[in-house]
Write an enzyme that holds these catalytic residues in place. Structure first.
Site, mmCIF file in Angstrom:
data_model
loop_
_atom_site.group_PDB
_atom_site.id
_atom_site.type_symbol
_atom_site.label_atom_id
_atom_site.label_comp_id
_atom_site.label_asym_id
_atom_site.label_seq_id
_atom_site.Cartn_x
_atom_site.Cartn_y
_atom_site.Cartn_z
ATOM 1 N N GLY A 31 0.814 -1.215 0.000
ATOM 2 C CA GLY A 31 0.000 0.000 0.000
ATOM 3 C C GLY A 31 0.844 1.260 0.000
ATOM 4 N N HIS A 37 3.887 1.668 -8.235
ATOM 5 C CA HIS A 37 2.839 0.649 -8.090
ATOM 6 C C HIS A 37 1.827 0.765 -9.235
ATOM 7 C CE1 HIS A 37 3.884 1.336 -3.649
ATOM 8 N NE2 HIS A 37 4.273 0.099 -3.882
ATOM 9 N N GLN A 61 7.675 -10.020 7.386
ATOM 10 C CA GLN A 61 8.864 -9.650 6.611
ATOM 11 C C GLN A 61 9.632 -8.482 7.221
ATOM 12 O OE1 GLN A 61 6.360 -8.741 3.048
ATOM 13 N NE2 GLN A 61 7.818 -7.086 2.705
ATOM 14 N N ASP A 150 12.766 -3.863 -6.347
ATOM 15 C CA ASP A 150 13.172 -4.848 -5.337
ATOM 16 C C ASP A 150 13.753 -6.041 -6.093
ATOM 17 O OD1 ASP A 150 11.722 -3.804 -2.631
ATOM 18 O OD2 ASP A 150 10.560 -3.322 -4.396
ATOM 19 N N GLN A 153 14.184 -9.415 -4.385
ATOM 20 C CA GLN A 153 12.861 -9.988 -4.090
ATOM 21 C C GLN A 153 12.277 -10.665 -5.336
ATOM 22 O OE1 GLN A 153 9.599 -8.021 -1.743
ATOM 23 N NE2 GLN A 153 8.923 -7.404 -3.764
ATOM 24 N N MET A 184 11.085 5.671 -6.921
ATOM 25 C CA MET A 184 9.905 5.857 -6.057
ATOM 26 C C MET A 184 9.834 4.751 -5.031
ATOM 27 S SD MET A 184 6.895 7.352 -8.333
ATOM 28 C CE MET A 184 7.159 8.851 -9.264
ATOM 29 N N SER A 185 9.476 5.138 -3.806
ATOM 30 C CA SER A 185 9.348 4.176 -2.711
ATOM 31 C C SER A 185 8.377 4.747 -1.687
ATOM 32 C CB SER A 185 10.712 3.967 -2.039
ATOM 33 O OG SER A 185 10.545 3.344 -0.781
HETATM 34 P P1 AMP Z 1 5.933 -2.450 -1.905
HETATM 35 O O1 AMP Z 1 4.530 -2.075 -1.649
HETATM 36 O O2 AMP Z 1 6.869 -1.291 -1.805
HETATM 37 O O3 AMP Z 1 6.382 -3.638 -1.130
HETATM 38 O O4 AMP Z 1 6.043 -2.857 -3.427
HETATM 39 C C1 AMP Z 1 5.052 -3.577 -4.095
HETATM 40 C C2 AMP Z 1 5.527 -3.834 -5.501
HETATM 41 O O5 AMP Z 1 5.764 -2.599 -6.163
HETATM 42 C C3 AMP Z 1 6.860 -4.610 -5.563
HETATM 43 O O6 AMP Z 1 6.811 -5.527 -6.639
HETATM 44 C C4 AMP Z 1 7.855 -3.519 -5.822
HETATM 45 O O7 AMP Z 1 9.032 -3.973 -6.483
HETATM 46 C C5 AMP Z 1 7.066 -2.591 -6.708
HETATM 47 N N1 AMP Z 1 7.645 -1.257 -6.681
HETATM 48 C C6 AMP Z 1 7.948 -0.504 -5.597
HETATM 49 N N2 AMP Z 1 8.533 0.652 -5.968
HETATM 50 C C7 AMP Z 1 8.613 0.617 -7.318
HETATM 51 C C8 AMP Z 1 9.129 1.522 -8.309
HETATM 52 N N3 AMP Z 1 9.681 2.679 -7.980
HETATM 53 N N4 AMP Z 1 9.027 1.160 -9.602
HETATM 54 C C9 AMP Z 1 8.473 -0.031 -9.965
HETATM 55 N N5 AMP Z 1 7.963 -0.923 -9.077
HETATM 56 C C10 AMP Z 1 8.038 -0.599 -7.783
#
Ligand code: AMP
Length: 279
Positions: A31, A37, A61, A150, A153, A184-185
């Protein structure tokens, strides 16, 4: 768009969709959605009939002392963003439903979980592979979309689905970046303005590594020491790792080649950020 919180309801809904011949696209997340995302969801929308987004901040995790309690949660805003890209179902289970009393089963992938984030976050990938396995059994997707952001992952999930003959096609998609290069994060919201500026050193030092390699430098140690120097020049940075690895095995390399990927994990203040790139 429906929001489903019960594991049983989600499983029934997916079974019915599959029985009706629908192709299911699935994007698992924790989320606090951003454009990264949404890029996964947009691809999922194109390739499936029913698009399911899961939002679950998965306790197994996170290690002790990590940011499980503080992790940003924004279901209302996430719902609006999800609706805007055509999500059909948000699956947002509770931890109690995912891990009921007596829960005792975990999925462990050896080898590629031991280096990089696996070394600095013991138990992290065990939590990831366990929750992704559960989500796959609940949502029963045909396709599941993950970001290269990731990188380890994604490699671990590919290994797991292959080893366990999980009938889900894993799709990896590029890192989505801010205009200035920062990957982006959801964790970027932790950064102060100064730290946000310092965080640019991750993508900038990766760009420098690529520039060196393109100019003919193939010695990983030399490239890593330049990257380390650049990152260390920022006041609030602390390097967790800088490595150049083979993109499939994730084993460290001595020489850069066509299969190399550079991976970084860096603390900016208390916030741990990761980034990576092929050469
Ligand atoms: P998260 O909610 O951050 O655990 O990420 C959920 C999914 O979104 C994972 O597959 C991440 O690799 C992907 N994701 C997160 N940040 C990015 C990004 N900047 N660009 C592409 N995919 C992302």
């Amino acid at each position: 768009m429906d929001i489903i919180t019960s594991v049983k309801d989600m499983q029934q809904r997916s079974s019915a969709a599959r029985a009706a011949g629908q192709r299911l696209s699935f994007v698992p997340t924790m989320g606090s959605l951003h454009q990264g995302h949404l890029s996964l969801l947009e691809e999922g929308r194109k390739r499936g009939d029913l698009l399911v987004l899961s939002i679950f901040v998965n306790p197994t995790q996170f290690g002790q002392g990590e940011d499980f309690a503080d992790y940003p949660r924004a279901l209302q805003r996430d719902s609006e963003l999800a609706a805007s890209v055509g999500v059909d179902i948000i699956f947002a289970p509770t931890a109690a439903d995912m891990y009921p009393k007596g829960y005792a089963t975990y999925v462990d992938v050896d080898g590629i979980t031991e280096n990089l984030c696996g070394a600095s976050r013991p138990g992290h990938f065990r939590g990831v592979t366990t929750v992704v396995s559960k989500l796959f059994n609940i949502v029963q997707p045909d396709l599941a979309f993950f970001g290269n952001k990731d990188f380890q992952q994604l490699a671990v999930i590919r290994r797991m689905t292959s080893d366990l003959n999980v009938p889900v096609e894993i799709v990896g998609l590029p890192i989505f970046r801010e205009a200035d290069g920062l990957a982006m994060s959801s964790r970027n919201v932790y950064l102060t303005e100064e730290q946000r500026q310092e965080a640019l050193v991750l993508s900038q030092s990766i760009a420098e590594a690529k520039r060196l390699a393109a100019a003919g430098e193939s010695d990983c140690e030399t490239i890593i020491s330049k990257v380390t120097e650049l990152i260390s020049s920022q006041a609030e940075t602390r390097i967790d790792y800088v490595q150049i690895c083979h993109q499939l095995s994730l084993e460290e390399q001595k020489q850069v080649d066509n299969d190399s990927v550079i991976l970084l994990a860096v603390f900016i203040g208390k916030t741990r950020l990761i980034d990576n790139s092929f050469f």
